[in-house]
Design a protein around this motif. Structure first.
Motif, PDB file in Angstrom:
ATOM      1  N   ASP A  95       8.182  27.508 -44.178  1.00 55.67           N
ATOM      2  CA  ASP A  95       8.660  26.136 -44.290  1.00 55.67           C
ATOM      3  C   ASP A  95       7.429  25.244 -44.421  1.00 55.67           C
ATOM      4  OD1 ASP A  95      11.240  26.978 -44.067  1.00 55.67           O
ATOM      5  OD2 ASP A  95      11.506  26.371 -41.989  1.00 55.67           O
TER       6      ASP A  95
ATOM      7  N   ALA B 156       9.281  22.301 -48.117  1.00 59.39           N
ATOM      8  CA  ALA B 156       9.496  23.314 -49.152  1.00 59.39           C
ATOM      9  C   ALA B 156       9.739  24.657 -48.487  1.00 59.39           C
ATOM     10  CB  ALA B 156       8.290  23.373 -50.090  1.00 59.39           C
ATOM     11  N   ARG B 157      10.975  25.088 -48.478  1.00 64.03           N
ATOM     12  CA  ARG B 157      11.329  26.378 -47.886  1.00 64.03           C
ATOM     13  C   ARG B 157      11.268  27.453 -48.968  1.00 64.03           C
ATOM     14  NH1 ARG B 157      14.393  22.509 -45.164  1.00 64.03           N
ATOM     15  NH2 ARG B 157      14.159  22.663 -42.889  1.00 64.03           N
ATOM     16  N   MET B 158      10.364  28.414 -48.777  1.00 65.37           N
ATOM     17  CA  MET B 158      10.167  29.432 -49.803  1.00 65.37           C
ATOM     18  C   MET B 158       9.777  30.767 -49.177  1.00 65.37           C
ATOM     19  SD  MET B 158       6.530  28.037 -51.385  1.00 65.37           S
ATOM     20  CE  MET B 158       7.213  26.423 -51.744  1.00 65.37           C
ATOM     21  N   ASN B 159      10.056  31.833 -49.914  1.00 66.37           N
ATOM     22  CA  ASN B 159       9.615  33.172 -49.536  1.00 66.37           C
ATOM     23  C   ASN B 159       8.323  33.473 -50.278  1.00 66.37           C
ATOM     24  OD1 ASN B 159      11.841  33.762 -47.829  1.00 66.37           O
ATOM     25  ND2 ASN B 159      13.092  34.246 -49.616  1.00 66.37           N
TER      26      ASN B 159
ATOM     27  N   LYS C 282       6.110  23.918 -56.746  1.00 64.73           N
ATOM     28  CA  LYS C 282       5.491  25.198 -57.109  1.00 64.73           C
ATOM     29  C   LYS C 282       4.235  25.391 -56.273  1.00 64.73           C
ATOM     30  CE  LYS C 282       2.780  25.936 -60.613  1.00 64.73           C
ATOM     31  NZ  LYS C 282       2.186  26.136 -61.964  1.00 64.73           N
TER      32      LYS C 282
ATOM     33  N   TYR D 107      11.317  19.614 -56.950  1.00 67.04           N
ATOM     34  CA  TYR D 107      10.943  20.975 -57.336  1.00 67.04           C
ATOM     35  C   TYR D 107       9.477  21.164 -56.968  1.00 67.04           C
ATOM     36  CZ  TYR D 107       9.174  24.612 -60.512  1.00 67.04           C
ATOM     37  OH  TYR D 107       8.540  25.695 -61.040  1.00 67.04           O
TER      38      TYR D 107
ATOM     39  N   THR E  56      10.365  26.519 -55.281  1.00 67.56           N
ATOM     40  CA  THR E  56      11.552  26.184 -54.523  1.00 67.56           C
ATOM     41  C   THR E  56      11.994  24.783 -54.899  1.00 67.56           C
ATOM     42  OG1 THR E  56      12.522  26.181 -52.293  1.00 67.56           O
ATOM     43  CG2 THR E  56      10.356  25.165 -52.547  1.00 67.56           C
ATOM     44  N   SER E  57      13.105  24.362 -54.346  1.00 65.22           N
ATOM     45  CA  SER E  57      13.608  23.017 -54.566  1.00 65.22           C
ATOM     46  C   SER E  57      14.318  22.557 -53.307  1.00 65.22           C
ATOM     47  CB  SER E  57      14.554  22.968 -55.772  1.00 65.22           C
ATOM     48  OG  SER E  57      15.634  23.871 -55.580  1.00 65.22           O
ATOM     49  N   GLY E  58      14.515  21.249 -53.192  1.00 66.87           N
ATOM     50  CA  GLY E  58      15.160  20.718 -52.003  1.00 66.87           C
ATOM     51  C   GLY E  58      15.223  19.209 -52.030  1.00 66.87           C
TER      52      GLY E  58
END
Length: 218
Positions: free
Chosen positions: A202, A183-186, A124, A122, A151-153
């Motif tokens: 990414d 970490a793939r996040m918007n 942040k 996780y 995000t998480s992955g």
């Protein structure tokens, strides 16, 4: 000697960002501006299947400060007629839970564990705010806010433990770990208070963590 059935351990120490995670170029979306931080290994639980082989799990928390001064310096160099200020009150935070295959080199004074595993993380990303003012008049010119994102992955981990035997059941543990994830996040950016954009990022995250702790052989 590792004739025991397993190990419960905890440790803490420092961690260093690597690669793009530590990069400080504001025009690069993968630049993380992460500073040296600290790590806590809340729990390491291992089961020794044989003299030289074991399995285990680790739960870590890594925290890195955000180099907002390094971020704003990029703008100060390129826009010298403006004065920029930035702040980031929250750090990068990364929780990882990793399942490991463990190779064990036992000894009378100390054991060496070599860990290789995969798990779940996780992440942040901190909120960052920057504003700029005209250097001559002091008038407000620019405002930029990047909101917090989570995000998480999946995460890859490799590491070692050197376990010094203090007595029959207690070990002093020195740990070394490398972990990597993407970490793939918007990420939502707010420009000039009202103009918003969402950027898909990414974020490669690589780190080295060094720790010192204590373990109980079961």
């Amino acid at each position: 000697y590792v004739g025991d059935h397993g190990l419960l351990a905890t440790s803490a120490g420092i961690c260093f960002p690597l690669g793009n995670f530590a990069f400080k170029e504001a025009d690069e979306t993968e630049a993380g501006f992460a500073k040296t931080g600290f790590t806590i290994n809340f729990l390491e639980a291992s089961h020794f299947l044989a003299k030289h082989v074991g399995i285990g799990i680790r739960w870590n928390r890594h925290q890195f400060g955000y180099d907002h001064e390094g971020f704003v310096d990029w703008y100060r160099i390129r826009i010298p007629n403006a004065v920029f200020y930035a702040r980031s009150e929250d750090p990068w935070v990364m929780h990882t839970a990793i399942a490991n295959l463990i190779g064990i080199l036992p000894g009378e004074i100390a054991d060496l564990d070599v860990r290789l595993g995969f798990g779940y993380t996780y992440v942040k990303r901190p909120e960052v705010f920057m504003e700029g003012y005209d250097r001559v008049t002091g008038y407000f010119q620019y405002s930029w806010l990047q909101k917090e994102a989570v995000t998480s992955g999946l995460v890859f981990g490799f590491g070692t433990n050197v376990r010094l035997h203090l007595d029959q059941d207690i070990d002093l543990i020195m740990t070394w770990d490398v972990q990597r994830t993407t970490a793939r996040m918007n990420v939502e950016n707010v420009l000039g208070v009202v103009n918003e954009e969402v950027v898909a990022v990414d974020q490669p995250i690589s780190l080295i963590a060094l720790g010192l702790g204590v373990g109980i052989r079961l």
